[in-house]
Design a protein around this motif. Structure first.
Motif, PDB file in Angstrom:
ATOM      1  N   HIS A 162       0.810  -1.207   0.000  1.00 31.29           N
ATOM      2  CA  HIS A 162       0.000   0.000   0.000  1.00 31.29           C
ATOM      3  C   HIS A 162       0.853   1.271   0.000  1.00 31.29           C
ATOM      4  CE1 HIS A 162      -3.598  -2.384   1.039  1.00 31.29           C
ATOM      5  NE2 HIS A 162      -2.748  -3.093   1.769  1.00 31.29           N
ATOM      6  N   HIS A 163       0.310   2.260  -0.627  1.00 33.09           N
ATOM      7  CA  HIS A 163       0.726   3.655  -0.560  1.00 33.09           C
ATOM      8  C   HIS A 163       2.189   3.899  -0.909  1.00 33.09           C
ATOM      9  CE1 HIS A 163       0.338   7.885   0.289  1.00 33.09           C
ATOM     10  NE2 HIS A 163       1.511   7.820   0.895  1.00 33.09           N
ATOM     11  N   ILE A 164       2.383   4.235  -2.150  1.00 34.49           N
ATOM     12  CA  ILE A 164       3.640   4.824  -2.607  1.00 34.49           C
ATOM     13  C   ILE A 164       3.266   6.165  -3.250  1.00 34.49           C
ATOM     14  CG2 ILE A 164       5.570   4.678  -4.219  1.00 34.49           C
ATOM     15  CD1 ILE A 164       5.839   2.714  -1.962  1.00 34.49           C
ATOM     16  N   ARG A 165       3.838   7.245  -2.745  1.00 35.43           N
ATOM     17  CA  ARG A 165       3.584   8.568  -3.310  1.00 35.43           C
ATOM     18  C   ARG A 165       4.916   9.202  -3.693  1.00 35.43           C
ATOM     19  NH1 ARG A 165       2.422  14.118  -0.526  1.00 35.43           N
ATOM     20  NH2 ARG A 165       1.550  15.347  -2.235  1.00 35.43           N
ATOM     21  N   VAL A 166       5.030   9.617  -4.967  1.00 33.16           N
ATOM     22  CA  VAL A 166       6.214  10.315  -5.472  1.00 33.16           C
ATOM     23  C   VAL A 166       5.737  11.662  -6.001  1.00 33.16           C
ATOM     24  CG1 VAL A 166       8.168  10.248  -7.057  1.00 33.16           C
ATOM     25  CG2 VAL A 166       7.267   8.111  -6.092  1.00 33.16           C
TER      26      VAL A 166
END
Length: 826
Positions: A162-166
């Motif tokens: 879950h949740h990878i933000r770039v």
């Protein structure tokens, strides 16, 4: 491996609601729960010695970061204005509501991490989740390509991560394989590996980044190869990124469900196709934004331009095995292969999804400008597989049993006006005839090129399209088609000083024939490309713009079904009726004699020229109905219509030195026995009302600078004038005069209005224009009293002149022309 597919298509209602929420701004940013407190670790690669990771004693190399396992809530902060050399692979995962973040501290330029040509990713996460990465500059340049990425998050866990933000990154000069696999040759690659059970991601956000010279692709959310299995990554959002000179593609999602790709701008991609060593994956074809094996993808508000790849080369692509894909509000221009690539089903080893035709494809409210060429771009390519605005690789993919079994292509604006451009509108590599069906409705096609259309199987729907310019023999039959100039505001974005640029160039003037001329389409998304409402019940415009064009009149087409704010003129009452409309469902209907309606305009500018246009007809040919204007500080002026089918009127008026009001009217003159009808009135201010013609009313008593047309000579005579003392008199047949007007603006929209009549009723004399870069256009008069013949036309991309004429083709008696006007619309 076999992919699970539903026995019936997924319902579209949830997706439509999501789109509405997106347009309303509800999805402007992902929901992020407040992070739990953690430890902040500081990195200053300019520091002389390696410290303990505190702000006062920072680490000075990426190795210290790589040797640490971080915990939820921790942050890794690189000092602004510094450069670290090496590859970053921190350990650990965050938790729901407590992400691990990589960012910067201090003031100055983004901190740089330079992998210095190393193979692999500048930042690598393996089986890690709940990470935010932002505010850095990443580089990995080299003289020869290898598998290189800016950020690579890889999942081989056999489950959901879950949740990878770039976000807010500057990623450039990543020397990957231009023809290699996507996620391992990317600015940001989010990858799922071949595992049993399958690995997937949820909640991937890639936003507000700048990518430049990334090979192969800026953003890829994909498996590590074809045939990855049954799982679909969910919650992918790719938005508001800028991409230039990507070696191949710009954005790709594979095996995703519900991906949202919006607000991205990508240009100049597709120039590289260098492959990895023999035996490894290689694909030299590329497109701007595309998807495969995915469901419920929405691609909106993006701009892709100048893609140079010769194999595919389109701005957008719906590839193999997709379900419910919507392309809307996008802007595509100067892409070599065209606007939209559409793939048929085909066979990929271990990938049964590829053999399933993509279904539920909706292409709406998009703008395509001069696609099929790289003219005007800093780089260019050579097409090897052809080109087309809608570029089909084979037959049309149709999926029986789907709620949208055929591609739905509607309310797009298409502009082809590059000199010598032969881009087909509907093209297939298979040839001029394909199997399968599609729906092609409400599209505005401006085509000064020579390209045409393929033919399809019976059952395709072509309706309420505008086809303007050249009309190839392959143009689809469309009983409700419009063939007038759409009057785009700044077609081709030719006028750089215009207030209408980019996709705004394809808004239209209020006198445009596209307004209210479309067919109602259910489940239409509710908004056009500019945020205007599209009704589910009232007739829309043709094309991507559903506004009024800035019309100063209200209820100009009477589509409210009521008269207000029009008022009854004195005399017999007129009414708004649901029959006899020019466009839409309603029209103003007068009584037989002395009947009409007025609308008072306020807020006008003094000493300003306005253009009033409208459409009218009478039940009994020969009776007259006037469209006009009064109370504006000048002499009342009007145009009479006496035809039993709708004719357009154009009236110019200039407000007085202190006048800010005017009264516009439709009025059925006295003495008739049948009704009259008015519809689609419009008023627009002109920036200039200079008549580009010389001797427009022949009042010099000589023909010059008009010239004789070939055939029988015409002459200027002191009789039969509409106004003044002189008119042009043709011979009985093959006779007329032409004036070549120079100094026009290329790609400019003009109004030509001339008056004509014949000596013998039923014979015809034409007012027309040619040699302006588009197809010759004319209107014929056949009455013995003067009738106005307005024509809107747009000059070619390199054309600055036009030939305006009066011509009588055949008959037994003379024709007459007078009072020509040629003005440029603002």
């Amino acid at each position: 491996m076999e992919r699970r597919r539903p026995t019936r298509p997924a319902r579209r209602a949830a997706r439509v609601l999501a789109l509405i929420a997106t347009m309303a701004g509800a999805l402007l940013a992902p929901a992020h729960t407040a992070l739990a407190a953690g430890t902040a670790y500081y990195v200053d690669c300019s520091a002389a010695g390696n410290g303990s990771g505190t702000q006062t004693s920072p680490w000075n190399a990426v190795g210290s970061v790589n040797s640490t396992t971080f915990t939820p809530g921790d942050s890794i902060l690189f000092k602004a204005g510094t450069t670290c050399t090496g590859q970053l692979s921190p350990g650990g995962s965050g938790a729901a509501g407590s992400n691990i973040s990589i960012s910067s501290y201090g003031s100055g330029a983004k901190p740089v991490i330079d992998a210095a040509g190393a193979t692999g990713a500048v930042i690598k996460l393996l089986n890690q989740q709940y990470w935010d990465i932002g505010g850095l500059e990443l580089i990995d340049n080299a003289s020869s390509p290898a598998y290189r990425s800016g950020v690579l998050a890889e999942n081989s866990s056999g489950g959901i991560l879950h949740h990878i933000r770039v976000h807010d990154m500057y990623i450039h000069d990543i020397a990957g394989y231009g023809g290699g696999w996507y996620s391992t040759n990317a600015g940001v690659g989010i990858q799922t590996d071949h595992t049993t059970p399958v690995s997937t991601w949820d909640d991937v956000v890639i936003e507000n980044n700048t990518f430049d010279h990334v090979d192969r692709i800026a953003v890829a959310v994909t498996p590590d190869g074809d045939g990855q299995g049954t799982g679909l990554t969910t919650g992918t959002v790719i938005r508001n990124n800028t991409m230039t000179y990507d070696g191949a593609d710009d954005i790709l999602v594979v095996k995703n469900d519900g991906a949202l790709i919006e607000g991205n701008k990508a240009g100049y991609g597709g120039a590289k196709s260098t492959c990895p060593p023999s035996g490894q994956y290689c694909n030299g074809a590329s497109a701007g934004i595309w998807m495969s094996g995915s469901s419920n993808t929405v691609v909106q508000n993006n701009e892709v331009y100048c893609h140079v790849n010769g194999a595919d080369g389109t701005g957008y692509d719906v590839d193999w095995g997709n379900h419910n894909t919507t392309f809307q509000y996008n802007y595509s221009h100067q892409n070599l292969g065209g606007f939209m690539l559409v793939m048929p089903p085909f066979s990929i080893a271990n990938e049964p999804t590829s053999t399933v035709p993509s279904d539920g494809t909706v292409i709406r409210y998009n703008i395509s400008e001069n696609d099929g060429t790289n003219a005007g771009c800093p780089t260019s390519g050579t097409p090897t597989h052809g080109k087309g605005v809608f570029h089909f690789v084979g037959n049309i993919p149709n999926q029986s049993g789907s709620s949208s079994a055929v591609p739905l292509i509607y309310n797009n604006s298409i502009y082809v006006n590059q000199s010598g451009l032969n881009t087909p509108i509907l093209y297939s590599r298979k040839g001029s005839s394909v199997t399968g069906t599609l729906s092609f409705r409400n599209n505005a096609v401006f085509n000064y090129g020579t390209g045409g259309y393929f033919s399809t199987s019976s059952g395709s729907v072509y309706s309420n399209n505008l086809f303007y310019g050249n009309h190839p023999s392959s143009e689809p039959a469309d009983s409700a088609k419009v063939i007038a100039d759409p009057q785009f505001r700044n077609p081709g974005n030719a006028n750089s000083s215009s207030s209408y640029t980019g996709r705004n160039a394809y808004q239209v003037h209020p006198s445009s024939a596209v307004i209210r001329a479309g067919a109602v389409i259910s489940d239409n998304g509710g908004k056009d490309a500019y945020g205007n409402t599209v009704s589910a019940t009232a007739a829309p415009n043709i094309g991507a713009y559903n506004g009024t064009g800035g019309n100063l009149l209200s209820n100009a087409g009477f589509e409210t079904g009521a008269l207000s704010p029009w008022t009854q003129a004195s005399g017999n009452a007129s009414s708004v009726t649901g029959t006899g409309a020019h466009t839409g469902g309603y029209t103003l209907t007068t009584t037989a004699s002395g009947s009409g309606a007025n609308q008072a305009l306020t807020g006008l500018s003094p000493n300003t020229t306005y253009l009033l246009t409208g459409w009218a007809k009478v039940a009994n040919a020969g009776e007259t109905l006037a469209i006009g204007v009064k109370n504006f500080g000048g002499t009342e002026t009007y145009t009479n219509i006496a035809t039993a089918s709708y004719s357009q009127a154009a009236v110019l008026f200039t407000t007085g030195s202190s006048s800010t009001t005017a009264t516009v009217y439709c009025w059925k003159n006295a003495g008739g026995s049948g009704t009259g009808y008015c519809d689609d009135l419009a008023v627009e201010a002109l920036s200039s009302a200079t008549n580009a013609l010389t001797n427009p009313g022949f009042e010099t008593s000589a023909l010059t600078p008009w010239a004789q047309s070939t055939g029988t000579a015409s002459s200027v005579v002191a009789s039969n004038a509409r106004t003044g003392s002189y008119s042009l008199q043709t011979g009985a047949g093959a006779s007329g005069a032409i004036q070549t007007v120079s100094g026009l603006t290329s790609s400019g929209t003009y109004l030509l209005a001339g008056w004509a009549k014949v000596a013998t009723a039923g014979e015809e004399v034409a007012v027309g224009v040619k040699s302006f870069g588009g197809a010759e256009t004319y209107q014929r008069a056949s009455t013995t009293s003067y009738a106005q013949q307005p024509i809107f036309f747009t000059t070619g991309a390199t054309t600055t002149s036009a030939g305006v004429y009066c011509y009588k083709n055949a008959g037994s008696a003379a024709g007459y022309c007078d009072d020509y006007t040629l003005i440029k619309l603002p």
